[in-house]
Design a protein around this motif. Sequence first.
Motif, PDB file in Angstrom:
ATOM      1  N   HIS A 158      -0.529 -25.422  30.111  1.00 42.42           N
ATOM      2  CA  HIS A 158      -1.442 -25.799  31.201  1.00 42.42           C
ATOM      3  C   HIS A 158      -1.932 -27.236  31.011  1.00 42.42           C
ATOM      4  CE1 HIS A 158      -4.495 -25.321  34.322  1.00 42.42           C
ATOM      5  NE2 HIS A 158      -5.308 -25.983  33.513  1.00 42.42           N
ATOM      6  N   GLY A 159      -1.743 -28.060  32.044  1.00 43.58           N
ATOM      7  CA  GLY A 159      -2.203 -29.436  32.006  1.00 43.58           C
ATOM      8  C   GLY A 159      -1.269 -30.405  31.300  1.00 43.58           C
ATOM      9  N   GLN A 160      -0.226 -29.899  30.647  1.00 47.41           N
ATOM     10  CA  GLN A 160       0.679 -30.763  29.890  1.00 47.41           C
ATOM     11  C   GLN A 160       1.732 -31.367  30.819  1.00 47.41           C
ATOM     12  OE1 GLN A 160       1.380 -33.015  27.803  1.00 47.41           O
ATOM     13  NE2 GLN A 160       1.054 -31.763  25.965  1.00 47.41           N
ATOM     14  N   ARG A 161       2.243 -32.551  30.439  1.00 42.98           N
ATOM     15  CA  ARG A 161       3.329 -33.212  31.155  1.00 42.98           C
ATOM     16  C   ARG A 161       4.624 -32.990  30.383  1.00 42.98           C
ATOM     17  NH1 ARG A 161       2.438 -39.188  31.756  1.00 42.98           N
ATOM     18  NH2 ARG A 161       3.670 -39.039  33.668  1.00 42.98           N
ATOM     19  N   LEU A 162       5.634 -32.508  31.061  1.00 45.71           N
ATOM     20  CA  LEU A 162       6.912 -32.271  30.390  1.00 45.71           C
ATOM     21  C   LEU A 162       8.055 -32.438  31.373  1.00 45.71           C
ATOM     22  CD1 LEU A 162       8.298 -29.095  30.903  1.00 45.71           C
ATOM     23  CD2 LEU A 162       5.977 -28.608  30.113  1.00 45.71           C
ATOM     24  N   VAL A 163       9.149 -32.953  30.829  1.00 50.07           N
ATOM     25  CA  VAL A 163      10.370 -33.131  31.611  1.00 50.07           C
ATOM     26  C   VAL A 163      11.536 -32.590  30.797  1.00 50.07           C
ATOM     27  CG1 VAL A 163      11.928 -34.762  32.739  1.00 50.07           C
ATOM     28  CG2 VAL A 163       9.456 -35.190  32.764  1.00 50.07           C
ATOM     29  N   VAL A 164      12.420 -31.869  31.468  1.00 49.62           N
ATOM     30  CA  VAL A 164      13.635 -31.326  30.848  1.00 49.62           C
ATOM     31  C   VAL A 164      14.838 -32.030  31.453  1.00 49.62           C
ATOM     32  CG1 VAL A 164      15.081 -29.276  30.580  1.00 49.62           C
ATOM     33  CG2 VAL A 164      12.592 -29.072  30.406  1.00 49.62           C
ATOM     34  N   LEU A 165      15.756 -32.477  30.589  1.00 56.84           N
ATOM     35  CA  LEU A 165      17.055 -32.966  31.025  1.00 56.84           C
ATOM     36  C   LEU A 165      18.111 -31.976  30.544  1.00 56.84           C
ATOM     37  CD1 LEU A 165      16.887 -36.770  30.038  1.00 56.84           C
ATOM     38  CD2 LEU A 165      16.099 -35.674  32.144  1.00 56.84           C
ATOM     39  N   HIS A 166      18.990 -31.550  31.441  1.00 60.63           N
ATOM     40  CA  HIS A 166      20.019 -30.588  31.042  1.00 60.63           C
ATOM     41  C   HIS A 166      21.295 -30.899  31.800  1.00 60.63           C
ATOM     42  CE1 HIS A 166      19.764 -26.565  28.814  1.00 60.63           C
ATOM     43  NE2 HIS A 166      21.033 -26.910  28.861  1.00 60.63           N
ATOM     44  N   GLY A 167      22.432 -30.770  31.117  1.00 60.31           N
ATOM     45  CA  GLY A 167      23.720 -30.952  31.754  1.00 60.31           C
ATOM     46  C   GLY A 167      24.223 -29.645  32.345  1.00 60.31           C
ATOM     47  N   ASP A 168      24.837 -29.720  33.521  1.00 60.54           N
ATOM     48  CA  ASP A 168      25.313 -28.482  34.137  1.00 60.54           C
ATOM     49  C   ASP A 168      26.619 -27.986  33.525  1.00 60.54           C
ATOM     50  OD1 ASP A 168      27.179 -30.241  35.211  1.00 60.54           O
ATOM     51  OD2 ASP A 168      26.573 -29.946  37.296  1.00 60.54           O
ATOM     52  N   ALA A 169      27.210 -28.757  32.594  1.00 62.04           N
ATOM     53  CA  ALA A 169      28.410 -28.309  31.877  1.00 62.04           C
ATOM     54  C   ALA A 169      28.077 -27.849  30.457  1.00 62.04           C
ATOM     55  CB  ALA A 169      29.444 -29.430  31.838  1.00 62.04           C
ATOM     56  N   ASP A 170      26.813 -27.639  30.163  1.00 61.92           N
ATOM     57  CA  ASP A 170      26.382 -27.200  28.832  1.00 61.92           C
ATOM     58  C   ASP A 170      26.820 -25.761  28.598  1.00 61.92           C
ATOM     59  OD1 ASP A 170      24.919 -26.455  26.516  1.00 61.92           O
ATOM     60  OD2 ASP A 170      23.324 -27.878  27.010  1.00 61.92           O
ATOM     61  N   ARG A 171      27.559 -25.534  27.520  1.00 58.28           N
ATOM     62  CA  ARG A 171      28.016 -24.179  27.187  1.00 58.28           C
ATOM     63  C   ARG A 171      27.314 -23.641  25.936  1.00 58.28           C
ATOM     64  NH1 ARG A 171      29.098 -24.917  31.531  1.00 58.28           N
ATOM     65  NH2 ARG A 171      31.131 -24.954  32.597  1.00 58.28           N
ATOM     66  N   ILE A 172      26.343 -24.375  25.429  1.00 54.83           N
ATOM     67  CA  ILE A 172      25.618 -23.956  24.229  1.00 54.83           C
ATOM     68  C   ILE A 172      24.242 -23.408  24.590  1.00 54.83           C
ATOM     69  CG2 ILE A 172      24.753 -24.665  21.967  1.00 54.83           C
ATOM     70  CD1 ILE A 172      27.797 -24.764  22.254  1.00 54.83           C
TER      71      ILE A 172
END
Length: 247
Positions: A158-172
């Motif tokens: 709650h209240g935290q700033r976060l960004v996720v980067l993810h590849g759509d070819a990730d198999r792991i």
Amino acid sequence: MRVHSDGPDETTRHQGGEGLEGPESALVVRYAPKSPKAAVLTLHGGRAEDVSVSRPWHLAALRMRPILRAVATGLPSDGIVLGEVRYRHRGWNGGAAADDVLRALGELQERFGPLPVVLVGHSMGGRAALHAAAHPSVRGVLALAPWLPAAEPAVHLHGQRLVVLHGDADRITGADDSVNFVLRARTAGAHAGMVMISGAEHAMLRRLSTWHRLATEIVADLLRDDPAKDGTVAEATAPGAPAYLRL
């Protein structure tokens, strides 16, 4: 800004940089300015269960060195501590890796005083960073291809700033798991967003320049006292933003 990778030179010794940590330290400092104002710490990946000793020459650790160097290019020439979290073991081991992040944050404060910190974690390191995101020192989190099981808690964000980067070819690790986590984090009151990188895989080698460019921009933004009104973070975390942006 110079990020030292292969052992201390005269500059890093003078500034209190790498080489002062003991063998049990969870914090490895790569660059220490004379007047620190903030910090960026990277967290590498690992395994679900593995109690063997984590070493700096393991591939997971080496993978984050270019990320840290790229991020440094977008930061002020002085004032930002750059470092890495050193795990005791190679595995998540029921959350032990996240405990190591909290130890590193404690060591950072003991050494430099209270500083705002941005955590940048890949795979298991992304999970560990998000676990530690409620620590009062953490200003924001950038998670790269994070390992986020379906039951991963988000209420503490709650209240935290976060960004996720993810590849759509990730198999792991699953990009869909990251999407679901970001949506749950938003429900918990986090300023959360995600960028899906087309054709990118878990090792972050495909579309390498895109990973580096986004990481550089996002970390610089997360370190700001006042969030920027435009750019990737603003677009991805804006009220009503889509589940993810696609590049």
